[in-house]
Write an enzyme that holds these catalytic residues in place. Structure first.
Site, short mmCIF file in Angstrom:
data_model
loop_
_atom_site.label_atom_id
_atom_site.label_comp_id
_atom_site.label_asym_id
_atom_site.label_seq_id
_atom_site.Cartn_x
_atom_site.Cartn_y
_atom_site.Cartn_z
N ASP A 1 -29.94 -43.35 6.60
CA ASP A 1 -30.73 -42.38 7.37
C ASP A 1 -32.16 -42.16 6.85
O ASP A 1 -33.00 -41.61 7.56
CB ASP A 1 -30.01 -41.03 7.42
N ASP B 1 -27.28 -36.81 0.85
CA ASP B 1 -27.40 -35.40 0.44
C ASP B 1 -26.04 -34.73 0.19
O ASP B 1 -25.89 -33.93 -0.73
CB ASP B 1 -28.27 -34.60 1.41
N ASP C 1 -33.22 -39.94 4.88
CA ASP C 1 -33.56 -38.53 5.06
C ASP C 1 -33.58 -37.71 3.77
O ASP C 1 -33.36 -36.50 3.81
CB ASP C 1 -32.57 -37.89 6.06
N ARG D 1 -15.68 -39.47 1.87
CA ARG D 1 -16.26 -38.12 1.98
C ARG D 1 -15.14 -37.19 1.53
O ARG D 1 -14.19 -36.97 2.27
CB ARG D 1 -16.68 -37.83 3.42
N GLY E 1 -21.39 -41.97 3.35
CA GLY E 1 -21.49 -43.18 4.19
C GLY E 1 -22.00 -44.36 3.38
O GLY E 1 -22.97 -44.23 2.64
N ARG F 1 -28.13 -38.66 12.01
CA ARG F 1 -27.52 -37.39 12.43
C ARG F 1 -28.55 -36.27 12.48
O ARG F 1 -28.56 -35.46 13.37
CB ARG F 1 -26.41 -37.05 11.44
N THR G 1 -28.45 -44.19 1.58
CA THR G 1 -28.05 -43.80 2.94
C THR G 1 -28.97 -44.51 3.92
O THR G 1 -30.17 -44.61 3.68
CB THR G 1 -28.14 -42.27 3.16
O1 F6P Z 1 -25.29 -40.62 6.90
C1 F6P Z 1 -25.20 -41.90 7.37
C2 F6P Z 1 -24.52 -41.93 8.72
O2 F6P Z 1 -24.37 -43.28 9.10
C3 F6P Z 1 -25.19 -41.12 9.82
O3 F6P Z 1 -26.28 -41.79 10.41
C4 F6P Z 1 -24.05 -40.90 10.77
O4 F6P Z 1 -24.28 -39.77 11.57
C5 F6P Z 1 -22.90 -40.69 9.84
O5 F6P Z 1 -23.22 -41.37 8.64
C6 F6P Z 1 -21.58 -41.18 10.36
O6 F6P Z 1 -20.59 -40.84 9.44
P1 F6P Z 1 -19.10 -41.38 9.47
O7 F6P Z 1 -19.13 -42.79 8.97
O8 F6P Z 1 -18.36 -40.47 8.55
O9 F6P Z 1 -18.63 -41.34 10.88
#
Ligand code: F6P
Length: 335
Positions: free
Chosen positions: A142, A117, A144, A86, A25, A186, A140
């Protein structure tokens, strides 16, 4: 105090050419980190190659040399100029072998991966299987990752979410409604907790402390008896059922007018705030220095004001807990 002078960083590893990519992300401040990597390389006489589309682009050979002018005018921009993805292919040993071959063809001495991660898993296996030194930069929203007080993008995401909460409060208060607002995270409640405290929320739900959504009914009923007619409830997306489950419980248990607002990907965009730009600049420089020193398989982080190196696998194996004290504070100030 004297003006610091530019010095060459020790380069016992003999690093001449490195690659950098962004993965997973996107997060505001990734561009500032790319800029810092490229410009530190230029200062230190190291060529920097940018990989487009993360690991997906790596095994497809989407590489280009980046000079200091190529990263001009990006420090203030959200997203990532290198693009991100991803990658499914990277999860297979064959995909990683292809990527390693590309890095060898390009004469890359070390790879810097800016991401979370999932991206660090990919980087770790690349090094384990093919011996290519990798350094992680925590990017990120998050927040985390174990091994750094903050991750790049987190501060901006909190500001973005808070701005939205303030606006929702205006309309919520005018209608005497309850707003249940879902923020990203998440597996982690860092954004939720900061936003709950700074946004004056009545209650907050985080994945680290899953609780029955029905508990919100009692809290809101009490707040009504105290004379509060509108309330803000913050829910991290990783809490079971998310905001909708909390809103459903409220509608059923109180009959009060409730609205749900899921902030979503808006939290990933926008110009990075100064704290993210500074963090990204420091960590971008630190990542290049780490490779020069011969470090590998570590994430560079900022802990207590200093630069730290944490083995990549520890960044996901050890859990960075939310601040329990902040959680307590969020709940106690809604009296
Ligand atoms: O890891 C960052 C994040 O924004 C999370 O908070 C969220 O759950 C996820 O990515 C969303 O991912 P995507 O952009 O693949 O929908």
């Amino acid at each position: 105090m004297t003006t610091p002078e530019f010095t060459r960083h020790p380069n016992p590893a003999g690093i001449k050419r490195i690659a950098v990519l962004t993965s997973g992300g996107d997060a505001p401040g990734m561009n500032a980190a790319i800029r810092a990597v490229v410009r530190t390389g230029a200062q230190q006489g190291i060529e920097v190659v940018g990989v487009r589309r993360g690991f997906s682009g790596l095994h497809r050979g989407e590489l280009q040399v980046l000079g200091p002018r190529d990263v001009a005018n990006i420090i203030q921009r959200g997203g990532t100029i290198l693009l991100t993805a991803r990658s499914r292919t990277w999860r297979s040993p064959e995909g990683r072998a292809k990527g390693a071959e590309v890095l060898r063809e390009w004469g890359i001495d070390g790879l810097i991966v800016i991401g979370g991660d999932g991206s660090f898993h990919g980087a770790y296996y690349l090094q384990e299987e093919h011996g290519i030194p990798v350094i992680g930069i925590p990017g990120t929203i998050d927040n985390d990752l174990y091994g750094t007080d903050h991750t790049i993008g987190y501060f901006t995401a909190v500001e973005t979410a808070l701005e939205a909460v303030d606006k929702l409060r205006d309309t919520g208060a005018s209608h005497e409604r309850i707003f249940v607002i879902e923020v990203m995270g998440r597996h982690a409640g860092h954004i939720a907790l900061d936003v709950a405290v700074a946004g004056g929320a009545e209650e907050v739900f985080i994945p680290e402390d899953p609780k029955p959504v029905e508990s919100v009914v009692k809290i809101v009923k009490e707040s009504v008896t105290k004379g509060k007619m509108g309330s803000i409830i913050i829910v991290a997306e990783g809490h079971p059922g998310g905001a909708q489950a909390v809103a459903d419980a409220l509608a059923e248990g109180t009959g009060l007018e409730t609205r749900v607002s899921i902030l979503g990907h808006i939290q990933r965009g926008g110009s990075p705030v100064s704290s993210d730009r500074v963090l990204a600049s420091r960590l971008g420089e630190a990542a290049v220095f780490a490779l020069m020193e011969g470090e590998k398989g570590v994430m560079v982080g900022r802990t207590g004001g200093g630069i730290t190196y944490t083995p990549l696998h520890e960044t996901w194996e050890k859990r960075k807990d939310v601040s329990r004290d902040l959680y307590r504070c969020a709940l106690s100030l809604s009296v």
